[in-house]
Structure formats: C-alpha cells, structure tokens
Scaffold this active site. Structure first.
Site, PDB file in Angstrom:
ATOM      1  N   THR A  79     -25.696 -11.989  -9.705  1.00  0.00           N
ATOM      2  CA  THR A  79     -25.527 -10.598 -10.799  1.00  0.00           C
ATOM      3  C   THR A  79     -26.506  -9.503 -10.094  1.00  0.00           C
ATOM      4  OG1 THR A  79     -25.250 -11.762 -12.573  1.00  0.00           O
ATOM      5  CG2 THR A  79     -26.055  -9.827 -13.196  1.00  0.00           C
ATOM      6  N   LEU A 163     -26.459 -14.395 -22.781  1.00  0.00           N
ATOM      7  CA  LEU A 163     -27.284 -15.584 -22.758  1.00  0.00           C
ATOM      8  C   LEU A 163     -28.356 -15.821 -23.904  1.00  0.00           C
ATOM      9  CD1 LEU A 163     -28.457 -18.053 -20.960  1.00  0.00           C
ATOM     10  CD2 LEU A 163     -29.744 -16.451 -19.584  1.00  0.00           C
ATOM     11  N   ASP A 261     -39.015 -20.986 -14.973  1.00  0.00           N
ATOM     12  CA  ASP A 261     -37.881 -21.139 -13.701  1.00  0.00           C
ATOM     13  C   ASP A 261     -37.905 -20.433 -12.924  1.00  0.00           C
ATOM     14  OD1 ASP A 261     -35.612 -22.597 -12.937  1.00  0.00           O
ATOM     15  OD2 ASP A 261     -34.297 -20.930 -13.369  1.00  0.00           O
ATOM     16  N   GLU A 266     -40.469 -15.334  -4.982  1.00  0.00           N
ATOM     17  CA  GLU A 266     -39.690 -16.568  -4.889  1.00  0.00           C
ATOM     18  C   GLU A 266     -39.002 -16.642  -3.263  1.00  0.00           C
ATOM     19  OE1 GLU A 266     -38.452 -17.163  -9.310  1.00  0.00           O
ATOM     20  OE2 GLU A 266     -36.745 -16.246  -7.913  1.00  0.00           O
ATOM     21  N   HIS A 287     -36.477 -22.085  -9.979  1.00  0.00           N
ATOM     22  CA  HIS A 287     -35.203 -20.948 -10.006  1.00  0.00           C
ATOM     23  C   HIS A 287     -33.878 -21.857 -10.049  1.00  0.00           C
ATOM     24  CE1 HIS A 287     -34.297 -16.442  -9.869  1.00  0.00           C
ATOM     25  NE2 HIS A 287     -33.252 -17.053 -10.542  1.00  0.00           N
ATOM     26  N   ALA A 289     -32.269 -22.943 -12.979  1.00  0.00           N
ATOM     27  CA  ALA A 289     -31.533 -23.259 -14.295  1.00  0.00           C
ATOM     28  C   ALA A 289     -30.329 -22.939 -14.096  1.00  0.00           C
ATOM     29  CB  ALA A 289     -32.250 -22.407 -15.267  1.00  0.00           C
ATOM     30  N   TRP A 290     -29.785 -21.957 -13.223  1.00  0.00           N
ATOM     31  CA  TRP A 290     -28.333 -21.587 -13.126  1.00  0.00           C
ATOM     32  C   TRP A 290     -27.584 -22.367 -12.294  1.00  0.00           C
ATOM     33  CZ3 TRP A 290     -26.041 -20.269  -8.516  1.00  0.00           C
ATOM     34  CH2 TRP A 290     -26.887 -20.336  -7.501  1.00  0.00           C
TER      35      TRP A 290
END
Length: 320
Positions: A79, A163, A261, A266, A287, A289-290
């Site tokens: 995104t 979300l 998360d 990062e 990171h 979660a997705w």
C-alpha cells in the site's frame, strides 16, 4: 498498451516465500523476470528493457526513471508509496498503482491475538512452564501472573478504516465495548479527541497512517493519561508511538502490557528501546501481521488486476 509487456519484479522475496501462485501476473507478460532482492546499484541494469516494474521496497526515483525511458507502469506490491517518486512518475507519464485492503483479515486477527496474549499473560505462563515452575508446583495449576478477560473492557481505536472496523467487529464478538477516537487534524464531533479517548479505555489499538499529525501520537503524556494496567497494541506504523516512553511506562508498571508489530526503523539493526531485555509483558513481532499466505496471494491478484486494467487502457488503484 496493445501487446503483452515485459515485466520485472525487483524484490519478489518480500512477497513470495515460494508458497504463492504468481501465474495471474506472469501469464500476462511477454517476458517475466524476478529477483529475490535488488540493491540500489542493480536497479537500472535490471529494469532495462522492461515496461512494467513491480516493487515493494526498492526505491524508484527520477534518476532511475530517466535511465529507463521504456518504463510505463510501476506496480507496488504494497500500500505504501514512499519508495516511488510519484511526482516524477506523473511528469514522465509513468502510471503508479498500489495494492489495498489485502491484509485486513490477517492484521485484524493478529491484533486480537495480541490482546489475548497480553491479558492472559500467555508469554509469562509459557516461560514459567519452560523454566520448570509448573513441574515444581505443589498445586495442580500456576496462577503466578494476573489473568484478565477482554469481555466488559473498553477498546479504543484510532484509525477507523477497513482495518479498524474489522478489529472492532472481532472485539465486540469478545464482549468488548468499542470507542472510536478522532485523529489529530481530523477532528469530528461524534468522536472523542485523543485525550478524552485515552481516559475512557482499557485497550488502545492503533490502525492509522503515519503523518505529520500522528508521528509520536502516543508519548509519555498520553501513556500517563491512560488507566493504570491498560494495554497498547500497535499494528499501524512504528512512528505512531514514542518507543522510549513506551518502554519506560512498562518498566514503571503503569501500562499493563503492549504489543507492537512495527518499529520506527525496520529492520532494527541498530537496536531499539523496545528490544532491551527485562521489559514486562511486551510482545514484539517482526512486521508480520499482514503476512498470511492468503493476504499475500491477494496482493498477487491485485497486481494482476492492476496490470490487466492498464493493458485495457484503464487505471485501477492509481496513486499518482
């Protein structure tokens, strides 16, 4: 675009771990090339001759576009758009399309999982068993850490898009009361502001974008205004939370627990206050979660849809 284009995926390993069907995208190409990762120095060489470039995190700026005049379409397998110079692309007639909403079920379930892990002290009990505490117990069970219930508690949500709404539905199924707060710069009469929200909730869940208004949205003052024992979940962006303030609040025993998360940088190669040892009831996930297989396959589908629309002279999910 009349003919099938040549497509290169610059960092396919950020999406595909060998468990995805890439055919919906690759079958539309006259030539399909993929690279697990691409360095800054490799970008131009690998993009030469390709009309369509797929990227997740590889930066494509004006200089790269100028060196690749055949480029017509950039497909983002995410995104976020910060790795592409959207203005430069528009000026050069290059269309940029992203993917949207693909991770809603995965991130929503991760968010609820984090709440459950924290409120049940799951990690503490798991470590106790590993350390042999249950085996040495004089009773049939261990109750060394306070266990709570989500039912009856109030969840505050900041960021009430697709979300945030999915998280609200799951929370209500667990018997929680949901309050939606207004983001700074986007105040609404029907939603409490940040200060008023924090005073009323037992759990805060962040699902808002990182902007000039939301950076360090939750700092020392905001954490102090939350009820003692409250929980914080950040599955949004790392910069939403002041990480040192969060670590301090957990160590001081004011906040009851937190799960993140995402971190400000990062991967956190140079350390992070939340990665220091001995921070109580803190869960950090990378990171991830997705990253369900289903969510990642939905990205492939959206990439293919975006490409198909472009080939038909239309645009889908265009961001420039």
């Amino acid at each position: 675009m009349q003919n099938s284009p040549a497509i290169v995926f610059l960092d396919q390993s950020t999406l595909d771990q060998g468990d995805l069907d890439m055919q919906p995208l690759s079958e539309q190409a006259s030539q399909y090339a993929s690279h697990a990762v691409t360095t800054k120095e490799q970008r131009i060489e690998r993009m030469q001759g390709f009309e369509v470039v797929v990227t997740n995190k590889v930066v494509i700026d004006a200089a790269v576009m100028d060196a690749c005049p055949q480029l017509k379409l950039i497909l983002l397998s995410a995104t976020g758009t910060n790795n592409v110079d959207l203005k430069a692309a528009a000026e050069r007639g290059v269309v940029v399309c992203n993917c949207q909403g693909y991770g809603t079920p995965a991130v929503a379930q991760h968010t609820l999982m984090c709440m459950l892990v924290l409120i049940t002290r799951f990690e503490s009990y798991r470590e106790a068993v590993r350390a042999g505490a249950w085996q040495r117990s004089e009773q049939f069970c261990l109750l060394d850490y306070p266990i709570g219930e989500l039912a009856g508690r109030t969840l505050g949500i900041l960021g009430y898009g697709e979300l945030g709404q999915a998280v609200a539905r799951l929370a209500e199924a667990f018997g929680m009361r949901v309050l939606v707060g207004a983001l700074p710069g986007r105040e609404r009469e029907d939603r409490p502001g940040l200060t008023a929200l924090l005073e009323q909730i037992d759990v805060l869940s962040l699902h808002c974008p990182l902007t000039e208004h939301t950076r360090d949205l939750i700092g020392a003052a905001q954490l102090a205004s939350m009820r003692k024992g409250s929980l914080l979940i950040n599955a949004g962006r790392g910069g939403l939370v002041n990480e040192q303030a969060l670590a301090d609040s957990l160590r001081a025993g004011h906040l009851g627990g937190a799960a993140c998360d995402v971190l400000t940088t990062e991967p956190p190669r140079d350390g992070n206050p939340l990665l220091e040892p001995q921070i109580p009831n803190l869960v950090i996930t990378p990171h991830s979660a997705w990253g369900s297989r289903e969510a990642r396959q939905r990205i492939v589908g959206q990439l293919a849809d975006n490409l198909h629309a472009f080939m038909q002279g239309q645009v889908l999910r265009r961001v420039n």
